[in-house]
Scaffold this motif. Structure first.
Motif, PDB file in Angstrom:
ATOM      1  N   THR A  68      -2.113  14.899  18.046  1.00  0.00           N
ATOM      2  CA  THR A  68      -2.499  13.842  18.856  1.00  0.00           C
ATOM      3  C   THR A  68      -1.981  12.310  18.262  1.00  0.00           C
ATOM      4  N   ILE A  69      -1.711  12.362  16.821  1.00  0.00           N
ATOM      5  CA  ILE A  69      -1.304  11.109  16.034  1.00  0.00           C
ATOM      6  C   ILE A  69       0.091  11.122  15.789  1.00  0.00           C
ATOM      7  N   GLN A  70       0.790  11.997  16.338  1.00  0.00           N
ATOM      8  CA  GLN A  70       2.129  12.187  16.083  1.00  0.00           C
ATOM      9  C   GLN A  70       3.009  10.962  16.955  1.00  0.00           C
ATOM     10  N   PRO A  71       2.470  10.690  18.284  1.00  0.00           N
ATOM     11  CA  PRO A  71       3.282   9.455  18.589  1.00  0.00           C
ATOM     12  C   PRO A  71       3.093   8.204  18.049  1.00  0.00           C
ATOM     13  N   TRP A  72       1.818   8.041  17.581  1.00  0.00           N
ATOM     14  CA  TRP A  72       1.450   6.945  16.963  1.00  0.00           C
ATOM     15  C   TRP A  72       2.191   6.790  15.425  1.00  0.00           C
ATOM     16  N   MET A  73       2.364   7.892  14.765  1.00  0.00           N
ATOM     17  CA  MET A  73       3.071   7.960  13.610  1.00  0.00           C
ATOM     18  C   MET A  73       4.647   7.882  13.726  1.00  0.00           C
ATOM     19  N   ARG A  74       5.057   8.005  14.828  1.00  0.00           N
ATOM     20  CA  ARG A  74       6.622   8.009  14.878  1.00  0.00           C
ATOM     21  C   ARG A  74       7.335   6.851  14.593  1.00  0.00           C
ATOM     22  N   GLY A  75       8.414   7.087  13.613  1.00  0.00           N
ATOM     23  CA  GLY A  75       9.097   5.960  13.079  1.00  0.00           C
ATOM     24  C   GLY A  75       8.662   5.633  11.799  1.00  0.00           C
ATOM     25  N   SER A  76       7.492   6.073  11.301  1.00  0.00           N
ATOM     26  CA  SER A  76       6.894   5.826   9.846  1.00  0.00           C
ATOM     27  C   SER A  76       7.930   6.366   8.957  1.00  0.00           C
ATOM     28  N   PRO A  77       7.924   5.647   7.647  1.00  0.00           N
ATOM     29  CA  PRO A  77       8.591   6.487   6.528  1.00  0.00           C
ATOM     30  C   PRO A  77       7.964   7.757   6.236  1.00  0.00           C
ATOM     31  N   LEU A  78       8.800   8.576   5.743  1.00  0.00           N
ATOM     32  CA  LEU A  78       8.413   9.882   5.248  1.00  0.00           C
ATOM     33  C   LEU A  78       6.979   9.816   4.211  1.00  0.00           C
ATOM     34  N   TRP A  79       7.283   8.917   3.217  1.00  0.00           N
ATOM     35  CA  TRP A  79       6.236   8.871   2.195  1.00  0.00           C
ATOM     36  C   TRP A  79       5.007   8.395   2.801  1.00  0.00           C
ATOM     37  N   ARG A  80       4.939   7.618   3.639  1.00  0.00           N
ATOM     38  CA  ARG A  80       3.761   6.936   4.313  1.00  0.00           C
ATOM     39  C   ARG A  80       3.177   7.798   5.313  1.00  0.00           C
ATOM     40  N   THR A  81       3.965   8.726   5.936  1.00  0.00           N
ATOM     41  CA  THR A  81       3.424   9.866   6.767  1.00  0.00           C
ATOM     42  C   THR A  81       2.735  10.940   6.116  1.00  0.00           C
TER      43      THR A  81
END
Length: 238
Positions: free
Chosen positions: A98-111
């Motif tokens: 559910t939160i994947q679209p929201w997190m798309r494009g974030s750096p790997l470390w932040r994710t």
């Protein structure tokens, strides 16, 4: 490096997430202390109990795993612990989706950091923030990281205190978490159709819990919610 379209991740958002998690602190403290006390009774050292809370950070899974905890470990006990943990945490698959679209494009470390501190409460706080038009991922991270040190500290305190904090019902503190979830879910109401997956998940989980011993009701409820959600979305698309 963030993608230009990635959601913002600000200090203000992190502080807002921490602030929104404050109502849960009494309940988390008692739950963590109860886990620490139970871990002590199972023979875990203070460092083992606190380390489990720091590295695993999964309250319900930690508590239930203690039921099959044993020394020396056998293959069957290890498989039982792995199965229980997988069943309980299966819900995280849906939460992550559910939160994947929201997190798309974030750096790997932040994710990675955000997902490490993702728990039910932080997910719900984040989902509500986004449903109200917010985009700051710091809120999701702040809600999770705001509870993490308290969970670890409460575990250590509970381990030291022994059995003194294993009865949260005596102070009605066990009600804080469900009341909080009910209050957070109410503004998300968008009618009967969007709520069908939740209703199906709860109904199936209750039936399976009544008929099947163990923790299969968690996976059954999650699967029912997923299938119902797919059917609802498919029907809406048509």
């Amino acid at each position: 490096m963030s993608h230009p379209s990635a959601a913002p991740f600000t200090r203000a958002g992190i502080l807002a997430g921490v602030r929104l998690s404050l109502p849960l602190w009494p309940s988390i403290a008692v739950f963590g202390a109860a886990f620490g006390a139970a871990a002590a009774q199972r023979g875990l050292s203070l460092w083992e109990a606190a380390g489990a809370s720091a590295l695993i950070y999964a309250g319900s899974a930690q508590m239930v795993t203690l039921e099959v905890w044993g020394r020396p470990w056998s293959v069957s006990a290890l498989l039982a612990a792995m199965t229980v943990t997988a069943l309980i945490n299966a819900r995280m698959i849906l939460m992550g989706a559910t939160i994947q679209p929201w997190m798309r494009g974030s750096p790997l470390w932040r994710t990675a950091l955000t997902l490490f501190v993702l728990v039910d409460a932080s997910w719900l706080i984040g989902v509500r923030h986004r449903s109200e038009g917010g985009r700051d991922l710091g809120v999701l991270f702040g809600a999770g990281i705001g509870l993490w040190p308290l969970w670890v500290a409460a575990t250590a305190a509970g381990h030291l205190a022994g059995a003194l904090v294993t009865q949260p019902r005596a102070y009605a503190l066990d009600m804080i978490l469900p009341v909080f979830f009910a209050a957070m879910l109410a503004p998300l109401w968008r009618g009967v159709r969007p709520a069908l997956p939740w209703l199906a998940s709860g109904a199936v989980a209750l039936v399976v819990q009544h008929l099947v011993p163990g923790y299969a009701f968690i996976a059954a409820g999650a699967a029912a919610g997923l299938v119902t959600g797919l059917l609802v979305d498919d029907g809406a698309a048509r």
